[in-house]
Design a protein around this motif. Sequence first.
Motif, PDB file in Angstrom:
ATOM      1  N   GLY A 176     -76.664  18.063 -49.088  1.00  0.00           N
ATOM      2  CA  GLY A 176     -76.831  16.617 -48.988  1.00  0.00           C
ATOM      3  C   GLY A 176     -75.637  15.951 -48.318  1.00  0.00           C
ATOM      4  O   GLY A 176     -75.791  15.069 -47.486  1.00  0.00           O
ATOM      5  N   TYR A 177     -74.423  16.402 -48.666  1.00  0.00           N
ATOM      6  CA  TYR A 177     -73.224  15.833 -48.045  1.00  0.00           C
ATOM      7  C   TYR A 177     -73.204  16.126 -46.551  1.00  0.00           C
ATOM      8  O   TYR A 177     -72.927  15.271 -45.727  1.00  0.00           O
ATOM      9  N   GLY A 194     -82.367   7.961 -53.406  1.00  0.00           N
ATOM     10  CA  GLY A 194     -81.627   8.240 -52.168  1.00  0.00           C
ATOM     11  C   GLY A 194     -81.995   7.247 -51.086  1.00  0.00           C
ATOM     12  O   GLY A 194     -81.140   6.688 -50.391  1.00  0.00           O
ATOM     13  N   GLY A 212     -81.963  14.923 -48.747  1.00  0.00           N
ATOM     14  CA  GLY A 212     -80.721  15.276 -49.438  1.00  0.00           C
ATOM     15  C   GLY A 212     -80.825  14.977 -50.925  1.00  0.00           C
ATOM     16  O   GLY A 212     -80.415  15.781 -51.769  1.00  0.00           O
ATOM     17  N   ALA A 213     -81.415  13.815 -51.257  1.00  0.00           N
ATOM     18  CA  ALA A 213     -81.544  13.439 -52.664  1.00  0.00           C
ATOM     19  C   ALA A 213     -82.503  14.375 -53.393  1.00  0.00           C
ATOM     20  O   ALA A 213     -82.270  14.748 -54.544  1.00  0.00           O
ATOM     21  N   ASN A 264     -71.042  10.505 -48.025  1.00  0.00           N
ATOM     22  CA  ASN A 264     -71.814   9.765 -49.018  1.00  0.00           C
ATOM     23  C   ASN A 264     -71.262  10.067 -50.406  1.00  0.00           C
ATOM     24  O   ASN A 264     -71.744  10.968 -51.084  1.00  0.00           O
ATOM     25  N   ALA A 287     -80.683  17.418 -54.208  1.00  0.00           N
ATOM     26  CA  ALA A 287     -79.748  17.148 -55.301  1.00  0.00           C
ATOM     27  C   ALA A 287     -80.496  17.105 -56.635  1.00  0.00           C
ATOM     28  O   ALA A 287     -79.979  17.542 -57.664  1.00  0.00           O
ATOM     29  N   HIS A 345     -73.344  10.750 -53.543  1.00  0.00           N
ATOM     30  CA  HIS A 345     -74.298  11.860 -53.621  1.00  0.00           C
ATOM     31  C   HIS A 345     -74.173  12.644 -54.929  1.00  0.00           C
ATOM     32  O   HIS A 345     -75.178  13.083 -55.486  1.00  0.00           O
ATOM     33  N   PHE A 367     -81.630  11.004 -46.009  1.00  0.00           N
ATOM     34  CA  PHE A 367     -81.182  10.683 -47.362  1.00  0.00           C
ATOM     35  C   PHE A 367     -82.214  11.124 -48.398  1.00  0.00           C
ATOM     36  O   PHE A 367     -81.858  11.621 -49.464  1.00  0.00           O
TER      37      PHE A 367
END
Lengths: 277, 305
Positions: free
Chosen positions: B24-25, B84, B209-210, B36, B213, B39, B206
């Motif tokens: 995600g980063y 996200g 990535g979220a 971010n 996560a 995150h 985003f």
Amino acid sequence: MSGDTILNVERLTMRFGGIVAVQDLSFAAERKKITALIGPNGAGKTTVFNCITGFYKPSGGAIRLSHDDGRTIALEKLNDFRIAKQAKVARTFQNIRLFPGMTALENLMVAQHNALMRASGLTFLGLIGAPGYRDAEKRAIDLATDWLRRVNLLDRADDAAGNFAYGDQRRLEIARAMCTEPALLCLDEPAAGLNARESAALSELLLSIRKELGTSILLIEHDMSVVMEISDHIVVMDHGVKIAQGSPQEVRDDPKVIAAYLGTDEDEAAAVMESGS
Amino acid sequence: MDYFAQQLINGLVLGSIYGLIAIGYTMVYGIVGMINFAHGDVFMIGGFIALITFLILVSLGLTAIPVILLVVLLVAMAITALYGWTIERIAYRPLRHSFRLAPMLSAIGMSFVLTNYSQVAQGARVKPIPPFITGGYTLHESADGFVIQLSNIQIMVVITTIVLLALFTWLVSRTRLGRDMRACEQDQTMAALLGVDVDRTISMTFVIGAALAAVAGLMYLLYYGLVDFFMGFVAGIKAFTAAVLGGIGSLPGAMLGGLAIGLIETFWSAYFSVEYKDVAAFSILIVVLIFMPTGLLGRPEVEKV
């Protein structure tokens, strides 16, 4: 005239602070024709392009694009991805702006974003591989392949675009712009840095685009051999204003153009104009 | 030797979780060039949503563990992805064309907002769940009685990570969305001129990535059996370190960095001292960056002329 005009620039003015880059510029580009915008460095040509493609919001004036189906679009009110999506205007840059880390084929596939986006139903159908999307993707690959063949880069489809020779990158960039299936193709100095043979190949490519696909082309170019050979209509700018326009023959013989375009050095003017004939 | 093998397993599992967060980063950095900082807290939110969904399902009387896991996974991914998207929309997009530090400060602020919001909404205490994936395999038992254990939950974490990584690699390299993401990463202006909606592509980055996560949050919840409002901070810093170690902007680098941090931490705790495990991880980061400034798999950034 207005019936087959694709682009109508009316009294376009662009100011940056106190500097007037373009002043009261009016010209028209005809459909299915090649229109060249020429002038000395700093004449404001690229500024005009930036206004047409939504990078700058003009300080005054109007830029109208009329499509085949009669729709008229106010280009000065569009920006960003809408230029390609709604107005169907594509452009290239003076300095090459391919996606260097992506393959030649991928570069051309990105350009078909809109066609694929429609078919992929906001991404989701595309991810699960719906049949409609697969067809669209196959068509996109066919179109990209076709363009790679036209610009003689088919055998390098899977190489990273950044590794291509300069002239190949130029041609690939034009192929990519054409993959957006534009109504108007704007080319900013497509022949810059090309040798004579490559320039000739470029002229041939642009003429074939106009003839076979009927795409209207607006180009900025310093290479007079290219301009004189392919242009149907030439607009000459200097210091932000239009100083002449007409057919290549008319422009070439215009004393104002010779004087302005190359300063007052008559010998140099004559030499460059010679190279165009 | 047996002790080493056991620590290797533990380190790989921890590293998988770090790697999922690190992606995600690295993705966000690649496409918008910002870190971010929120995150890690998105990861924490993912853990909480997984916990809440789990409790709701159990209270509804659901007992089939595979069904519960699947529903929890999907719900956690969906809701965290929405977080996200919202974070990008309200905290980063308005600042996109502002000065370079603005979105980063906004991200730090967002991190505090999420931490405190969770503390207020869920309380400051650690929330445990009973272990419900139990059992495992004994791989080897040595003469002096030391046992190498491989638990089912460890197997699940590693397999989930591998599957997600494969899916994600496919998404980035083979799909339209992945092509658009890479195009935006290299030249946003040009991508926009070709008709790519850059804002939307960034939002999707985003969202993805979220979602990853959230999976990491669920794995953490299952593996450690607890979540708390502050867990995003440390895990976030570690994952960020992993992304930098692997070469920020590089996807395989993020995974490799995650595994490296996980292994370093585990081995240091096992052979030296638990208290100094973070010192060890960050010291190695510093050493690597001195000799390889772009990280393990990062490419040097070429100045555009």
